[in-house]
Write a protein that holds these residues in place. Sequence first.
Motif, PDB file in Angstrom:
ATOM      1  N   THR A  54     -17.549  37.454  12.355  1.00  0.00           N
ATOM      2  CA  THR A  54     -16.905  36.365  13.087  1.00  0.00           C
ATOM      3  C   THR A  54     -17.413  36.367  14.517  1.00  0.00           C
ATOM      4  N   LEU A  55     -17.795  35.197  15.000  1.00  0.00           N
ATOM      5  CA  LEU A  55     -18.199  35.036  16.392  1.00  0.00           C
ATOM      6  C   LEU A  55     -17.143  34.168  17.056  1.00  0.00           C
ATOM      7  N   ALA A  56     -16.559  34.666  18.136  1.00  0.00           N
ATOM      8  CA  ALA A  56     -15.521  33.934  18.845  1.00  0.00           C
ATOM      9  C   ALA A  56     -15.880  33.831  20.321  1.00  0.00           C
ATOM     10  N   VAL A  57     -15.862  32.616  20.847  1.00  0.00           N
ATOM     11  CA  VAL A  57     -16.070  32.405  22.280  1.00  0.00           C
ATOM     12  C   VAL A  57     -14.778  32.822  22.966  1.00  0.00           C
ATOM     13  N   THR A  58     -14.894  33.618  24.009  1.00  0.00           N
ATOM     14  CA  THR A  58     -13.707  34.139  24.671  1.00  0.00           C
ATOM     15  C   THR A  58     -13.188  33.159  25.722  1.00  0.00           C
ATOM     16  N   GLY A  59     -11.875  33.133  25.851  1.00  0.00           N
ATOM     17  CA  GLY A  59     -11.234  32.323  26.886  1.00  0.00           C
ATOM     18  C   GLY A  59     -11.224  33.080  28.209  1.00  0.00           C
ATOM     19  N   PRO A  60     -10.688  32.455  29.258  1.00  0.00           N
ATOM     20  CA  PRO A  60     -10.719  33.069  30.594  1.00  0.00           C
ATOM     21  C   PRO A  60     -10.072  34.456  30.677  1.00  0.00           C
ATOM     22  N   SER A  61      -8.911  34.644  30.082  1.00  0.00           N
ATOM     23  CA  SER A  61      -8.249  35.958  30.209  1.00  0.00           C
ATOM     24  C   SER A  61      -8.986  37.028  29.403  1.00  0.00           C
ATOM     25  N   GLU A  62      -9.482  36.679  28.223  1.00  0.00           N
ATOM     26  CA  GLU A  62     -10.239  37.643  27.425  1.00  0.00           C
ATOM     27  C   GLU A  62     -11.579  37.949  28.080  1.00  0.00           C
ATOM     28  N   THR A  63     -12.208  36.944  28.673  1.00  0.00           N
ATOM     29  CA  THR A  63     -13.459  37.167  29.401  1.00  0.00           C
ATOM     30  C   THR A  63     -13.231  38.148  30.543  1.00  0.00           C
ATOM     31  N   ALA A  64     -12.161  37.940  31.307  1.00  0.00           N
ATOM     32  CA  ALA A  64     -11.846  38.837  32.422  1.00  0.00           C
ATOM     33  C   ALA A  64     -11.598  40.258  31.918  1.00  0.00           C
ATOM     34  N   ARG A  65     -10.880  40.395  30.802  1.00  0.00           N
ATOM     35  CA  ARG A  65     -10.604  41.724  30.230  1.00  0.00           C
ATOM     36  C   ARG A  65     -11.899  42.395  29.789  1.00  0.00           C
ATOM     37  N   LEU A  66     -12.769  41.665  29.095  1.00  0.00           N
ATOM     38  CA  LEU A  66     -14.036  42.234  28.634  1.00  0.00           C
ATOM     39  C   LEU A  66     -14.923  42.643  29.811  1.00  0.00           C
ATOM     40  N   LEU A  67     -14.935  41.845  30.861  1.00  0.00           N
ATOM     41  CA  LEU A  67     -15.725  42.206  32.038  1.00  0.00           C
ATOM     42  C   LEU A  67     -15.169  43.461  32.704  1.00  0.00           C
ATOM     43  N   ARG A  68     -13.838  43.601  32.747  1.00  0.00           N
ATOM     44  CA  ARG A  68     -13.229  44.806  33.337  1.00  0.00           C
ATOM     45  C   ARG A  68     -13.593  46.053  32.550  1.00  0.00           C
ATOM     46  N   ILE A  69     -13.435  46.011  31.219  1.00  0.00           N
ATOM     47  CA  ILE A  69     -13.718  47.225  30.442  1.00  0.00           C
ATOM     48  C   ILE A  69     -15.216  47.532  30.419  1.00  0.00           C
ATOM     49  N   THR A  70     -16.055  46.502  30.490  1.00  0.00           N
ATOM     50  CA  THR A  70     -17.500  46.728  30.541  1.00  0.00           C
ATOM     51  C   THR A  70     -17.894  47.320  31.888  1.00  0.00           C
ATOM     52  N   THR A  71     -17.276  46.863  32.961  1.00  0.00           N
ATOM     53  CA  THR A  71     -17.543  47.425  34.288  1.00  0.00           C
ATOM     54  C   THR A  71     -17.184  48.902  34.318  1.00  0.00           C
ATOM     55  N   GLU A  72     -16.029  49.242  33.766  1.00  0.00           N
ATOM     56  CA  GLU A  72     -15.604  50.649  33.747  1.00  0.00           C
ATOM     57  C   GLU A  72     -16.557  51.489  32.894  1.00  0.00           C
ATOM     58  N   ALA A  73     -16.968  50.973  31.755  1.00  0.00           N
ATOM     59  CA  ALA A  73     -17.907  51.705  30.898  1.00  0.00           C
ATOM     60  C   ALA A  73     -19.248  51.893  31.601  1.00  0.00           C
ATOM     61  N   GLU A  74     -19.706  50.880  32.333  1.00  0.00           N
ATOM     62  CA  GLU A  74     -20.972  50.997  33.063  1.00  0.00           C
ATOM     63  C   GLU A  74     -20.849  52.049  34.168  1.00  0.00           C
ATOM     64  N   ARG A  75     -19.696  52.112  34.815  1.00  0.00           N
ATOM     65  CA  ARG A  75     -19.483  53.159  35.835  1.00  0.00           C
ATOM     66  C   ARG A  75     -19.571  54.547  35.200  1.00  0.00           C
ATOM     67  N   ARG A  76     -18.966  54.705  34.018  1.00  0.00           N
ATOM     68  CA  ARG A  76     -19.044  56.002  33.323  1.00  0.00           C
ATOM     69  C   ARG A  76     -20.478  56.327  32.927  1.00  0.00           C
ATOM     70  N   ASN A  77     -21.206  55.338  32.442  1.00  0.00           N
ATOM     71  CA  ASN A  77     -22.622  55.555  32.089  1.00  0.00           C
ATOM     72  C   ASN A  77     -23.410  56.023  33.300  1.00  0.00           C
ATOM     73  N   HIS A  78     -23.183  55.367  34.420  1.00  0.00           N
ATOM     74  CA  HIS A  78     -23.929  55.695  35.637  1.00  0.00           C
ATOM     75  C   HIS A  78     -23.573  57.092  36.141  1.00  0.00           C
ATOM     76  N   ALA A  79     -22.311  57.494  35.988  1.00  0.00           N
ATOM     77  CA  ALA A  79     -21.862  58.804  36.478  1.00  0.00           C
ATOM     78  C   ALA A  79     -22.271  59.949  35.558  1.00  0.00           C
ATOM     79  N   ASP A  80     -22.629  59.651  34.331  1.00  0.00           N
ATOM     80  CA  ASP A  80     -22.999  60.679  33.351  1.00  0.00           C
ATOM     81  C   ASP A  80     -24.483  61.009  33.509  1.00  0.00           C
ATOM     82  N   PRO A  81     -24.822  62.235  33.955  1.00  0.00           N
ATOM     83  CA  PRO A  81     -26.229  62.584  34.183  1.00  0.00           C
ATOM     84  C   PRO A  81     -27.101  62.440  32.928  1.00  0.00           C
ATOM     85  N   ALA A  82     -26.548  62.744  31.761  1.00  0.00           N
ATOM     86  CA  ALA A  82     -27.345  62.641  30.530  1.00  0.00           C
ATOM     87  C   ALA A  82     -27.685  61.182  30.227  1.00  0.00           C
ATOM     88  N   ARG A  83     -26.706  60.288  30.359  1.00  0.00           N
ATOM     89  CA  ARG A  83     -26.963  58.876  30.083  1.00  0.00           C
ATOM     90  C   ARG A  83     -27.879  58.262  31.143  1.00  0.00           C
TER      91      ARG A  83
END
Length: 191
Positions: A54-83
Motif C-alpha cells: 500500500t502506498l499512502a500520501v501522508t497528510g500534514p500531521s503525519e508528514t511532520a511526524r515522519l520528518l521528526r522521527i527521521t531527523t532523530e534517526a539521522e542524528r543517531r546515525n551521525h553520532a554512531d562512529p560505526a555508521r
Amino acid sequence: MHITGRTSPRTLHGDDLHEAIRHRHSSRFPFGDRPVPVSVRHELAEAAQAEGATLAVTGPSETARLLRITTEAERRNHADPARSGESRRWSSHDGGADTGIPSAALGPQDTFEQLPKRDSSARRSLEQLPARPFERTPALASLSTGHDRRTDRLRAGQALEYVLLVATAHGLRTSLLHQALDDAVPRGDQY
C-alpha cells in the motif's frame, strides 16, 4: 522461501518502464513545490498494490511526524562512529571505484535543516557541505505491507521499485527517507 500468486504482467506503462530503469535514481537535491498530479498519485498507488503493498500520501500531521522521527534517526546515525565510518566508505568515491556514491551525487544539505536528508558523507556541517534551501512542505508517501514477514519484505522491495519506476516514467524525481527504518531493524536481521 516460496512465494505464490501475483504473477500478473505489469500493465502500467508497459515498455516505458524498461526505459525508466536506466534513468531511475534517488535525488539528493531540492525538489520543487509543484504538487504531484492526482492521476499520477493514483497510478503510483496502483503500482504498489500490484505488488501486494500500500502506498499512502501522508497528510500534514503525519508528514511532520515522519520528518521528526527521521531527523532523530539521522542524528543517531551521525553520532554512531560505526555508521558514520560506513557512510564515509561508501561516499566520495570518485574516479576508479566502481562502488559507492560519487561526490557530485551527494547533493547539498538543507540550509534550514527542515528536511532530514541522509548525510551520505558523514560530515554534517553547513560549514563543510554546500547548503541550499529545500522545499518547505515536502510531498511524502509511505509504503507498507500488512505484515513483516520475509515475503512481505520482498513484496515491499518489489513494490518500491515498481513505484519508483512509474514515478521516473512520469518524470518525477524521488528520494528515500529510510533512516528510521535502519534503526528499527537490527543490522544482522534485515532478511
